[in-house]
Design an enzyme around this catalytic site. Structure first.
Site, PDB file in Angstrom:
ATOM      1  N   ASP A  78     -42.353 -67.838  42.251  1.00  0.00           N
ATOM      2  CA  ASP A  78     -43.110 -66.597  42.095  1.00  0.00           C
ATOM      3  C   ASP A  78     -42.816 -65.599  43.230  1.00  0.00           C
ATOM      4  OD1 ASP A  78     -44.871 -64.957  40.728  1.00  0.00           O
ATOM      5  OD2 ASP A  78     -46.405 -66.497  40.535  1.00  0.00           O
ATOM      6  N   ASP A  98     -47.948 -59.835  34.258  1.00  0.00           N
ATOM      7  CA  ASP A  98     -48.570 -60.925  33.504  1.00  0.00           C
ATOM      8  C   ASP A  98     -49.055 -60.464  32.132  1.00  0.00           C
ATOM      9  OD1 ASP A  98     -48.064 -62.322  35.760  1.00  0.00           O
ATOM     10  OD2 ASP A  98     -50.147 -62.868  36.178  1.00  0.00           O
TER      11      ASP A  98
HETATM   12  C1  GLA Z   1     -48.467 -64.740  38.921  1.00  0.00           C
HETATM   13  C2  GLA Z   1     -47.603 -65.136  37.736  1.00  0.00           C
HETATM   14  C3  GLA Z   1     -48.450 -65.893  36.742  1.00  0.00           C
HETATM   15  C4  GLA Z   1     -49.029 -67.118  37.413  1.00  0.00           C
HETATM   16  C5  GLA Z   1     -49.865 -66.691  38.619  1.00  0.00           C
HETATM   17  C6  GLA Z   1     -50.351 -67.887  39.404  1.00  0.00           C
HETATM   18  O1  GLA Z   1     -49.455 -63.809  38.558  1.00  0.00           O
HETATM   19  O2  GLA Z   1     -47.020 -64.033  37.124  1.00  0.00           O
HETATM   20  O3  GLA Z   1     -47.660 -66.283  35.619  1.00  0.00           O
HETATM   21  O4  GLA Z   1     -47.987 -67.962  37.814  1.00  0.00           O
HETATM   22  O5  GLA Z   1     -49.096 -65.880  39.485  1.00  0.00           O
HETATM   23  O6  GLA Z   1     -50.998 -67.546  40.558  1.00  0.00           O
END
Ligand code: GLA
Length: 593
Positions: A193, A259
């Site tokens: 991430d 997201d």
């Molecule tokens: C980010 C990612 C999500 C998830 C969260 C977890 O927002 O884009 O898909 O992995 O972190 O904290």
């Protein structure tokens, strides 16, 4: 280029597990200008498929959740359909029960010697004091023939504020240690991430350089372990980056968007962004517009018991209940799992008017039992699966698949739509047109056929939708078979494909095949049976069709049909022979024999 990566990886390894912390590692980011290789590590030649816990459970992940999910997928047809990865997201490492205001939340998950510590409460080790909680889950998932994914972050802390891989100062990371631990635990996939990165400290002139630097280091560290591990550069569609310029050479997939959430407008936004990046995707390196939200939504409980024959379901909360979506009642564990399509939404509580279903329920459900709401209607759910398949996107279910409404499960498990996503040519669809929210997309397939999607992004129906064969680059004077991949039905088309009325947010996906394309499918189906003699006949027919020699093609096909009939129950199983004969008849009709 591969050799350069491998050499850099070896030199990382040679630095040893702790000594490297003394000096910044120079990652080779020069790979970015080149044409992407098919797959930098030979993995993910078709888009990854599976499950990720984040969207349905957020930080409430545990070994038992992952194991139950894997078992459910093993038993409900998802694994057989290709969903073979079970991916753990954020919050697996120690620290999630420490308040966000406490700085030790970000450090608790890493030991003094630099290793990540799985939270023993949620990922129990085999004996107190050991840190093999993830390995135990991996062993279980592997025992089912599935693969395990894990999550980390390039920054000092994950997006949930837990231990990340950035060590500082000046570009030092824990990548080598983490990669070696993942490999030792049996991890098969890493989602890396992009939160809490101390950009000022990271080497590189631009934000993009810095991202390329960090992700390249992890890519190399994974390579150095020698274990095949799918690598996802989850840069969240950061608008300050052009991830697709460097990620194809060092990763298998990268996030192109922020997201997703379980509603149509979020899904449409991610799809639209992703559809502009067609040229960057290919076998081994894919655009990822985020997870599938089919079945994902709010949870509630039954405010009153439900009996077989009831169409009204009283629930504690109607929030997020959507007309046209599948409501999940009961659980696998209770043996009363079923789903119903919502016809209308009233008020909450035992005295409320509840949710009305289109059809009566068939099982008894006690008050207090779990109910799952879906944020997408079934029309929108099919649209998400359709669009993701057309764009050769990873198919990662972001929902509770242990207790899933059968209507939603059927959307995930449509083999024909999955076949488009997983087609070995690995081309993301081109957008033919998208004016006024009326989308037409065209994806060439490995057998020469085309997958065509007609998608209505508007909230009013699209009437008389047609797609001209010309616009698809096909010969309008030829006849084609247009197969509807949701209806599983065939139509013969010339000139244009008439789709009719597409409801609001709906879509149609058809596979458009010429006689030569269908003959190519026959070759794949019959394989090398009878010493390749069937395949030889089919190849002659393909050559005749391509040369426009219809009479010859019909003659060859007649001979082929006799040959199949003669070998039915002998060189060919009767089942396969029947299928070949049905297909051959369709091809003869198409050619006009
Ligand atoms: C980010 C990612 C999500 C998830 C969260 C977890 O927002 O884009 O898909 O992995 O972190 O904290």
């Amino acid at each position: 280029m591969k050799r350069a990566l491998a050499a850099a990886a070896v030199s990382l390894l040679a630095l040893g597990s702790v000594a490297w912390l003394a000096s910044p590692v120079q990652a080779d980011t020069s790979v970015q200008a080149d044409t992407p290789p098919s797959s930098y590590n030979g993995l993910a030649l078709t888009p990854p498929m599976g499950f990720n816990d984040w969207n349905a459970y957020h930080c409430n992940v545990s070994a038992s959740l992952i194991e139950q999910t894997a078992l459910a997928m093993h038993n409900n047809g998802m694994q057989a359909a290709g969903y073979d990865h079970v991916n753990i997201d954020d919050c697996w490492m120690l620290g999630r029960d420490i308040p966000r205001t406490d700085p030790t939340r970000a450090t608790a998950g890493r030991s003094a010697d630099g290793h990540l510590i799985p939270d023993p409460t949620y990922f129990p080790p085999s004996a107190p004091g050991l840190t093999d909680g993830i390995k135990l889950v991996a062993d279980y998932v592997h025992s089912l023939g599935m693969k395990l994914g894990i999550y980390e972050d390039t920054g000092t802390a994950t997006c949930q504020g837990l231990a990340g891989t950035y060590a500082g100062n000046h570009g030092q990371t824990y990548d080598a240690i983490d990669a070696a631990d993942y490999a030792a635990w049996g991890v098969d996939y890493l989602k890396d991430d992009w939160c809490n990165v101390p950009l000022a400290d990271v080497p590189g002139a631009t934000r993009n350089d810095k991202a390329a630097y960090l992700y390249t280091q992890m890519s190399q560290a994974l390579q150095a372990t020698g274990r095949p591990i799918v690598f996802e550069a989850a840069t969240l569609g950061d608008p300050g980056l052009s991830t697709y310029t460097w990620a194809p050479a060092i990763s298998n997939l990268w996030r192109t968007t922020g997201d997703i959430s379980a509603n149509f407008s979020s899904m449409l936004r991610n799809f639209t962004t992703n559809s502009a990046l067609t040229q960057y995707a290919g076998p081994g390196h894919w655009n990822d517009p985020d997870m599938l939200e089919i079945g994902t939504g709010n949870a509630t409980t039954l405010a009153a018991p439900v009996s077989p024959g009831d169409t009204t379901v009283k629930v504690a909360s109607v929030s997020g209940a959507v007309v046209g979506s599948a409501l999940r009642l009961g659980t696998t564990a209770n043996g009363d799992l079923e789903g119903g399509v919502i016809a209308s939404v009233g008020t909450a509580g035992a005295d409320g008017t509840g949710i009305t279903l289109a059809d009566p329920v068939t099982l008894a459900h006690p008050a207090g039992e779990d109910v799952g709401k879906s944020g997408l209607t079934l029309t929108e759910a099919r649209t998400e699966q359709t669009l993701w398949a057309e764009e050769a996107a990873p198919l990662i279910a972001g929902t509770n698949v242990i207790d899933i409404a059968p209507q939603n499960l059927a959307v995930y498990n449509n083999h024909e739509v999955i076949g488009v996503d997983q087609d070995s040519l690995g081309v993301q669809a081109a957008v033919v047109s998208s004016a006024n929210g009326q989308w037409i997309m065209n994806k060439p397939l490995s057998d020469g056929a085309h997958s065509v999607v007609v998608f209505n992004a508007n909230s009013t129906p699209w009437t008389d939708a047609t797609v001209s064969l010309d616009a698809l680059g096909l010969d309008p004077s030829q006849r084609y078979i247009s197969r509807d991949l949701w209806a599983h039905s065939d139509t013969t088309v010339t000139d244009s494909i008439d789709v009719g009325t597409i409801p609001a947010h709906g879509s149609v996906i058809v596979k458009v095949s010429s006689a030569a394309n269908l003959l190519t499918d026959q070759v794949a189906l019959v394989g090398n049976a009878n010493g390749g003699s069937f395949a030889d006949q089919l190849q002659q027919a393909i050559d005749a069709v391509n040369a426009g020699e219809t009479t010859d093609a019909c003659g060859i096909l007649g001979g082929y049909v006799n040959h199949v009939q003669a070998q039915s129950g002998k060189q060919l199983t009767t089942e396969l022979a029947d299928q070949l004969l049905t297909n051959a008849q369709q091809i003869r009709t198409l050619i006009g024999c």
